[in-house]
Design an enzyme around this catalytic site. Structure first.
Site, PDB file in Angstrom:
ATOM      1  N   THR A  13      22.196   1.450 -26.610  1.00 43.91           N
ATOM      2  CA  THR A  13      21.045   1.364 -27.503  1.00 43.91           C
ATOM      3  C   THR A  13      19.763   1.379 -26.704  1.00 43.91           C
ATOM      4  O   THR A  13      19.747   1.030 -25.518  1.00 43.91           O
ATOM      5  CB  THR A  13      21.110   0.079 -28.360  1.00 43.91           C
ATOM      6  OG1 THR A  13      20.061   0.109 -29.319  1.00 43.91           O
ATOM      7  CG2 THR A  13      20.948  -1.162 -27.507  1.00 43.91           C
ATOM      8  N   HIS A  14      18.691   1.809 -27.369  1.00 42.75           N
ATOM      9  CA  HIS A  14      17.339   1.692 -26.825  1.00 42.75           C
ATOM     10  C   HIS A  14      16.531   0.724 -27.690  1.00 42.75           C
ATOM     11  O   HIS A  14      15.314   0.617 -27.539  1.00 42.75           O
ATOM     12  CB  HIS A  14      16.653   3.062 -26.792  1.00 42.75           C
ATOM     13  CG  HIS A  14      17.214   4.000 -25.762  1.00 42.75           C
ATOM     14  ND1 HIS A  14      18.500   4.504 -25.835  1.00 42.75           N
ATOM     15  CD2 HIS A  14      16.675   4.519 -24.632  1.00 42.75           C
ATOM     16  CE1 HIS A  14      18.717   5.300 -24.800  1.00 42.75           C
ATOM     17  NE2 HIS A  14      17.625   5.322 -24.060  1.00 42.75           N
ATOM     18  N   ASN A  15      17.215   0.006 -28.584  1.00 41.71           N
ATOM     19  CA  ASN A  15      16.584  -0.915 -29.513  1.00 41.71           C
ATOM     20  C   ASN A  15      16.649  -2.328 -28.927  1.00 41.71           C
ATOM     21  O   ASN A  15      17.728  -2.903 -28.776  1.00 41.71           O
ATOM     22  CB  ASN A  15      17.317  -0.856 -30.865  1.00 41.71           C
ATOM     23  CG  ASN A  15      16.717  -1.770 -31.914  1.00 41.71           C
ATOM     24  OD1 ASN A  15      16.437  -2.930 -31.660  1.00 41.71           O
ATOM     25  ND2 ASN A  15      16.548  -1.233 -33.119  1.00 41.71           N
ATOM     26  N   GLY A  17      15.756  -5.194 -30.120  1.00 42.37           N
ATOM     27  CA  GLY A  17      16.257  -6.220 -31.030  1.00 42.37           C
ATOM     28  C   GLY A  17      17.772  -6.250 -31.070  1.00 42.37           C
ATOM     29  O   GLY A  17      18.391  -7.311 -31.008  1.00 42.37           O
ATOM     30  N   LYS A  18      18.376  -5.070 -31.173  1.00 39.94           N
ATOM     31  CA  LYS A  18      19.840  -4.999 -31.169  1.00 39.94           C
ATOM     32  C   LYS A  18      20.400  -5.512 -29.850  1.00 39.94           C
ATOM     33  O   LYS A  18      21.387  -6.255 -29.824  1.00 39.94           O
ATOM     34  CB  LYS A  18      20.301  -3.557 -31.378  1.00 39.94           C
ATOM     35  CG  LYS A  18      20.357  -3.100 -32.815  1.00 39.94           C
ATOM     36  CD  LYS A  18      21.024  -1.741 -32.904  1.00 39.94           C
ATOM     37  CE  LYS A  18      21.055  -1.217 -34.326  1.00 39.94           C
ATOM     38  NZ  LYS A  18      21.731   0.094 -34.409  1.00 39.94           N
ATOM     39  N   ASP A  74      26.344   1.084 -34.764  1.00 40.30           N
ATOM     40  CA  ASP A  74      25.639   1.895 -35.752  1.00 40.30           C
ATOM     41  C   ASP A  74      25.617   1.082 -37.030  1.00 40.30           C
ATOM     42  O   ASP A  74      26.667   0.664 -37.528  1.00 40.30           O
ATOM     43  CB  ASP A  74      26.300   3.256 -35.976  1.00 40.30           C
ATOM     44  CG  ASP A  74      25.295   4.238 -36.573  1.00 40.30           C
ATOM     45  OD1 ASP A  74      24.251   4.479 -35.945  1.00 40.30           O
ATOM     46  OD2 ASP A  74      25.544   4.760 -37.661  1.00 40.30           O
ATOM     47  N   PHE A 165      14.158  -7.591 -37.216  1.00 39.27           N
ATOM     48  CA  PHE A 165      13.737  -6.228 -36.912  1.00 39.27           C
ATOM     49  C   PHE A 165      14.294  -5.316 -37.999  1.00 39.27           C
ATOM     50  O   PHE A 165      15.101  -5.728 -38.829  1.00 39.27           O
ATOM     51  CB  PHE A 165      14.204  -5.794 -35.517  1.00 39.27           C
ATOM     52  CG  PHE A 165      15.693  -5.841 -35.314  1.00 39.27           C
ATOM     53  CD1 PHE A 165      16.487  -4.725 -35.529  1.00 39.27           C
ATOM     54  CD2 PHE A 165      16.321  -7.014 -34.910  1.00 39.27           C
ATOM     55  CE1 PHE A 165      17.861  -4.767 -35.357  1.00 39.27           C
ATOM     56  CE2 PHE A 165      17.697  -7.075 -34.721  1.00 39.27           C
ATOM     57  CZ  PHE A 165      18.470  -5.940 -34.951  1.00 39.27           C
ATOM     58  N   ASP A 168      15.072  -6.243 -41.888  1.00 36.93           N
ATOM     59  CA  ASP A 168      15.305  -7.678 -42.047  1.00 36.93           C
ATOM     60  C   ASP A 168      14.297  -8.381 -42.959  1.00 36.93           C
ATOM     61  O   ASP A 168      14.670  -9.288 -43.717  1.00 36.93           O
ATOM     62  CB  ASP A 168      15.319  -8.379 -40.690  1.00 36.93           C
ATOM     63  CG  ASP A 168      16.596  -8.130 -39.898  1.00 36.93           C
ATOM     64  OD1 ASP A 168      17.497  -7.456 -40.439  1.00 36.93           O
ATOM     65  OD2 ASP A 168      16.682  -8.604 -38.755  1.00 36.93           O
ATOM     66  N   LYS A 188      20.853 -16.339 -38.287  1.00 31.57           N
ATOM     67  CA  LYS A 188      21.143 -14.966 -38.728  1.00 31.57           C
ATOM     68  C   LYS A 188      22.430 -14.462 -38.076  1.00 31.57           C
ATOM     69  O   LYS A 188      23.293 -13.875 -38.740  1.00 31.57           O
ATOM     70  CB  LYS A 188      19.978 -14.038 -38.380  1.00 31.57           C
ATOM     71  CG  LYS A 188      20.274 -12.572 -38.715  1.00 31.57           C
ATOM     72  CD  LYS A 188      19.251 -11.631 -38.111  1.00 31.57           C
ATOM     73  CE  LYS A 188      19.722 -10.182 -38.227  1.00 31.57           C
ATOM     74  NZ  LYS A 188      18.805  -9.224 -37.577  1.00 31.57           N
TER      75      LYS A 188
END
Length: 208
Positions: A13-15, A17-18, A74, A165, A168, A188
């Site tokens: 990932t490049h996210n 938050g993830k 995903d 993010f 949410d 969460k």
């Protein structure tokens, strides 16, 4: 079934938050997580038509490029009244563009698109929705494993909270009164679609 062993694991990932959520979930199992972004790996085109297809595509691309096991997520939001949209195209609804000082996806715009489509259907339109998460692990030798999670809830408007993010700030899980973005990250993670998928991953990959 191949098994993960303590050591380096690429998070495809490049996210940010993830990555933060996944690192926290894997921390107890001795995994040294490094993201595809930190390794400078390109983001493959997500050409799949399901969460499973896209997760496997990303996991295999990262595993081959880094020659390490790779984990890809995903996930997305599906709205019952919209026929399950945006679903696998969740990120595409947040078109890339400048926001908050730099390029990226405009999630506020994406949330507005969902709200706009619901408004077009009328004030009595049900606001039921669910988050899906597919976690795919791929090994450099081509081995793979897939785990699926889900959480149901409803949508609210306007967005509330700054802790999450993506979508949410407009998602309230069933049985709760705060949005995902209003929940403490640990709270969460305890109930999320990602946590559901991770519980299945842990049961198979790390069970003694």
């Amino acid at each position: 079934m191949p098994r993960l062993t303590p050591g380096k694991l690429v998070i495809a990932t490049h996210n940010a938050g993830k990555l933060k959520e996944i690192r926290a979930l894997l921390a107890p199992y001795g995994m040294d997580c490094i993201s595809a972004g930190e390794l400078g790996l390109p983001e493959p085109d997500e050409t799949g038509t399901t969460f499973v297809e896209n997760a496997l595509l990303k996991a295999h691309a990262a595993a081959q490029a880094a020659n390490l096991p790779a984990l890809a997520d995903d996930s997305g939001l599906s709205v019952t009244a919209l026929g399950g949209a945006p679903g696998v195209y969740t990120a595409d609804w947040a078109e890339k563009g400048p926001r908050e000082g730099g390029p990226g996806r405009d999630w506020y715009m994406a949330m507005g698109k969902v709200e706009g489509k619901l408004a077009e259907l009328g004030p009595d339109t049900p606001r039921d929705a669910w988050f899906s998460c597919v976690l795919a692990i791929a090994w450099p030798d081509g081995g793979e494993a897939v785990y699926e999670g889900r959480i149901d809830g409803t949508l609210t408007w306007p967005p509330r909270g700054k802790l999450g993010f993506g979508y949410d700030p407009v998602f309230v899980a069933r049985g709760h009164d705060r949005t995902f973005a209003e929940l403490d990250p640990a709270d969460k993670q305890a109930i999320s679609h990602r946590a559901d998928a991770f519980a299945k991953l842990v049961a198979e990959q790390f069970a003694r």
